[in-house]
Design a protein around this motif. Structure first.
Motif, short mmCIF file in Angstrom:
data_model
loop_
_atom_site.label_atom_id
_atom_site.label_comp_id
_atom_site.label_asym_id
_atom_site.label_seq_id
_atom_site.Cartn_x
_atom_site.Cartn_y
_atom_site.Cartn_z
N SER A 177 6.51 8.39 4.76
CA SER A 177 7.63 7.46 4.71
C SER A 177 8.74 7.98 3.79
N VAL A 200 -1.70 1.67 9.21
CA VAL A 200 -3.15 1.58 8.96
C VAL A 200 -3.61 0.14 9.20
N CYS A 224 0.85 -1.20 0.00
CA CYS A 224 0.00 0.00 0.00
C CYS A 224 0.88 1.25 0.00
N GLY A 225 0.34 2.32 -0.54
CA GLY A 225 0.96 3.64 -0.43
C GLY A 225 2.39 3.65 -0.95
N THR A 226 3.27 4.19 -0.12
CA THR A 226 4.67 4.30 -0.50
C THR A 226 5.28 2.92 -0.77
N ALA A 227 4.92 1.94 0.05
CA ALA A 227 5.47 0.60 -0.13
C ALA A 227 5.05 0.05 -1.51
N GLU A 280 0.39 14.26 0.77
CA GLU A 280 0.09 13.87 2.14
C GLU A 280 0.58 14.87 3.18
N THR A 288 0.08 -3.46 8.31
CA THR A 288 -0.99 -2.87 7.50
C THR A 288 -2.05 -3.93 7.19
N THR A 323 -2.48 -5.24 3.58
CA THR A 323 -1.33 -6.05 3.15
C THR A 323 -1.38 -7.41 3.84
N LEU A 378 2.78 11.53 -4.10
CA LEU A 378 2.14 11.12 -2.83
C LEU A 378 2.72 11.92 -1.66
N LYS A 379 4.05 12.07 -1.66
CA LYS A 379 4.68 12.83 -0.55
C LYS A 379 4.10 14.23 -0.50
N ILE A 408 5.34 -5.88 0.80
CA ILE A 408 6.25 -4.83 1.30
C ILE A 408 5.47 -4.00 2.30
N SER A 409 6.00 -3.87 3.50
CA SER A 409 5.29 -3.08 4.51
C SER A 409 6.29 -2.59 5.55
N GLN A 410 6.42 -1.29 5.66
CA GLN A 410 7.31 -0.72 6.68
C GLN A 410 6.93 -1.28 8.04
N SER A 411 5.66 -1.12 8.40
CA SER A 411 5.20 -1.51 9.74
C SER A 411 5.06 -3.02 9.88
O1 M6R Z 1 3.52 0.22 7.01
P1 M6R Z 1 3.27 0.10 5.53
O2 M6R Z 1 4.50 0.24 4.72
O3 M6R Z 1 2.50 -1.13 5.18
O4 M6R Z 1 2.34 1.34 5.19
C1 M6R Z 1 1.81 1.49 3.90
C2 M6R Z 1 1.24 2.86 3.71
O5 M6R Z 1 0.21 3.11 4.61
C3 M6R Z 1 2.31 3.95 3.86
O6 M6R Z 1 3.37 3.76 2.98
C4 M6R Z 1 1.68 5.34 3.59
O7 M6R Z 1 1.33 5.46 2.25
C5 M6R Z 1 2.64 6.44 4.03
N1 M6R Z 1 1.91 7.47 4.70
C6 M6R Z 1 3.36 7.06 2.90
O8 M6R Z 1 4.17 8.12 3.27
#
Ligand code: M6R
Length: 608
Positions: free
Chosen positions: A400, A605, A300-303, A488, A352, A355, A484-485, A346-349
């Protein structure tokens, strides 16, 4: 999606809870609250708005007690308001709960509880929980919480207190993160490690449906059958400062500056000249790679934008077909998956919800799943077959930045690994790419030196309400992330387009003075990109271009140009995104926006 904390020990709970919540505000910040148990009396203080509002309230009317729970909210059910803030309590005021997640069957539970004489005051899904616990309470809080969770569908990490047992805090997680911080004669619960890191480095990372009971005698863990379980203590080695601003005005600018190190750390031990790509955390065999019929990258999003680059590089280098999907769409289109399909999430957290649903569906259908995540012990890391950690360190700003560049590095590493195993590239070609990759940290440092130029450019454009970002190939992926950056954090409407697609419709939006930011870092597509630049200039657009050093002739076609250090085209996204991150950052500052906590957003999220 919210942040929860809990404390039981010898110190005053309220200030420790607020401190913990301050580290979780990235998860939501539209209201906050605490519930403190003192001599069998429960006191709840909560209010709409940032944590600072709660702090003011607590300063005016301090709450005494050494056991408590706290919450910072990102509204899902019910608008941000005092009454919808957590903790939620049953009408008798005997049970109090903080919750992160969503109770999907709350409407039927609420009706059922109303039929049993219970009353509700908020619009939240959470309010059913203290009432359910009250309904099942027969002298043992753990038993009541276990019974309540048997009725609850959805995701939750909850902390529960009751006046009936003033020396006990019970918590449990299911599809929402929860850790237990282990201190000296004091213990904590929290949604994430940074919330307890100033107090302890020893934590339990809870699994789904694991219950924790904190009493003055310590911490005990149980499964849903109420059997005690043992768990290894996870010792956090990263620095607490990594989750602090360290002299920068905002987390975002600090994290932008941390990118050279994050890139280096993510490559370390995996990429070295003259050595094969080393992925000891990925156990997929040569045979399995050869048999892959398709790879899905889902995020999602940046990922997701990192995944777009991933598709390009894996297909180019390893010659395996890749589909890239937005996680919230994936599960609802009945994707074709079998045991020869690989999914990369791919997920930072790593938490999500969209995901995670995609990951679970792929596993259910027999695919192997690799998780690329930044959070050790996250749900994605635990549920996937293999994990590739991005060593970006804690990312606190909602937007991100450093996590994104490390996700790109992960994509290159996976692509190279597959090429090595499938022998689609010669070892010379692989060495050449690796050599260039190892220079990326230094090139990222170099781009950061141009931040004043970017800042000046921002001042010139900050009055504009709409902007376009254009690119071709990998530059299109970078344009999407740049756009996106900007949206947001500065709330400027912007669109990213594949430059060649513009003439099929969107070019109608270009008029005198429209700002168009063009990415022209790809040698092969450079001439075509210049043609697209001319198309928009001819219609009155003000065009700003980013190109590789040496391409100064682009200045003839644009209003202004900036350059990134020379880098292999394939790797250009890692460097080209940095000026766009800085552009968004300075734009948000110029417009007086809250850079680290943009409106309506949350870092993680955890709702679909
Ligand atoms: O934790 P995640 O990488 O799964 O999060 C995905 C998106 O919610 C996240 O990248 C979002 O788009 C950021 N706010 C982007 O800056």
């Amino acid at each position: 999606m919210c942040g929860i904390v809990g404390y039981f020990g010898k110190r005053e709970a309220s200030s420790l809870l607020v401190e913990g919540l301050s580290k979780l505000e990235y998860r939501g910040y539209d209201s906050a609250g605490v519930a403190i148990l003192n001599e069998g009396k429960l006191e709840v203080v909560k209010c709409k708005g940032r944590l600072a509002n709660l702090e003011d309230k607590l300063q005016q009317k301090p709450v005494i007690g050494n056991m408590g729970i706290g919450h910072t909210r990102w509204a899902t059910h019910g608008a941000p308001s005092d009454v919808n803030s957590h903790p939620h309590t049953n009408k008798k005021g005997t049970v109090s709960v903080v919750h992160n997640g969503i109770i999907e069957n709350y409407i039927s539970l609420r009706e059922w509880l109303i039929s049993k004489g219970y009353e509700f005051v908020s619009e939240t899904d959470t309010e059913v929980i203290p009432n359910l616990v009250d309904y099942y309470y027969e002298g043992d809080l753990l038993k009541a919480v276990i019974k309540a969770t048997e009725k609850m569908e959805g995701s939750y990490a909850i902390g529960v207190l009751t006046t009936h047992e003033p020396d006990k805090l019970v918590a449990v997680r299911h599809e929402s993160p929860l850790v237990v911080g282990l201190g000296e004669e004091e213990n904590f619960i929290a949604s994430d490690i940074p919330a307890v890191l100033n107090q302890t480095r020893n934590v339990y990372l809870l699994e789904d449906k694991e219950f924790v009971v904190i009493t003055k005698d310590g911490v005990k863990l149980y499964n849903r059958l109420e059997e005690e379980i043992n768990k290894e203590v996870f010792h956090v080695t990263w620095d607490a400062d990594a989750a602090e601003k360290g002299g920068y005005e905002h987390f975002m600018i600090k994290e932008i500056h941390e990118q050279p190190k994050a890139i280096k750390d993510t490559m370390a031990s995996r990429i070295a000249l003259g050595q094969p790509i080393n992925l000891d955390d990925i156990h997929i065999t040569k045979e399995q790679i050869k048999n892959l019929n398709k790879i899905y990258i889902v995020a999602c999003g940046t990922a997701y934008h990192a995944g777009v680059v991933g598709k390009y590089v894996i297909e180019k280098l390893a010659r395996i077909p890749v589909e890239i999907d937005i996680a919230s769409e994936f599960k609802y289109r009945d994707p074709i998956i079998d045991e020869n399909t690989l999914m990369i999430v791919i997920s930072q957290s790593g938490e999500t919800a969209d995901t995670m649903s995609a990951l679970r569906l792929a596993k259910y259908k027999g695919a192997r799943v690799i998780a690329v995540t930044n959070v050790v012990g996250s749900s994605a890391s635990r549920e996937a077959d293999d994990v590739l950690y991005t060593w970006a360190g804690p990312e606190i700003a909602v937007a991100s930045t450093k996590a994104y560049v490390t996700q790109l590095i992960a994509m290159y590493i996976i692509a190279l690994f597959f090429s090595q195993e499938k022998e689609t590239l010669t070892s010379e070609e692989i060495e050449n790419i690796k050599e260039e990759m190892l220079r990326l940290p230094e090139k990222a440092e170099e781009v950061l030196k141009y931040k004043e130029t970017i800042q000046k450019f921002t001042t010139k454009t900050s009055k504009h309400k709409d902007m376009f970002f254009l690119g071709r190939g990998l530059d299109y992926a970078v344009a999407m992330e740049g756009s996106l950056k900007l949206k947001e954090i500065s709330y400027i409407h912007s669109e990213a387009y594949a430059a060649g697609e513009l003439k099929h419709g969107p070019i109608a939006l270009i008029e005198e003075g429209t700002i168009v930011i063009t990415m022209a870092t790809q040698e092969e597509l450079y001439d075509k990109m210049v043609s697209n630049i001319k198309e928009v200039s001819a219609r009155g657009a003000k065009v700003y271009a980013f190109a590789q050093e040496g391409h100064t002739e682009i200045e003839k076609s644009v209003n202004s140009a900036s350059y990134i250090p020379r880098v292999m085209d394939l790797l250009a996204p890692v460097i080209a995104i940095i000026p766009l991150q800085l552009f968004s950052y300075y734009m948000a500052i110029e417009k007086g926006c809250d850079v680290d906590k943009p409106r309506n957003l949350a870092k993680s999220v955890t709702v679909e």
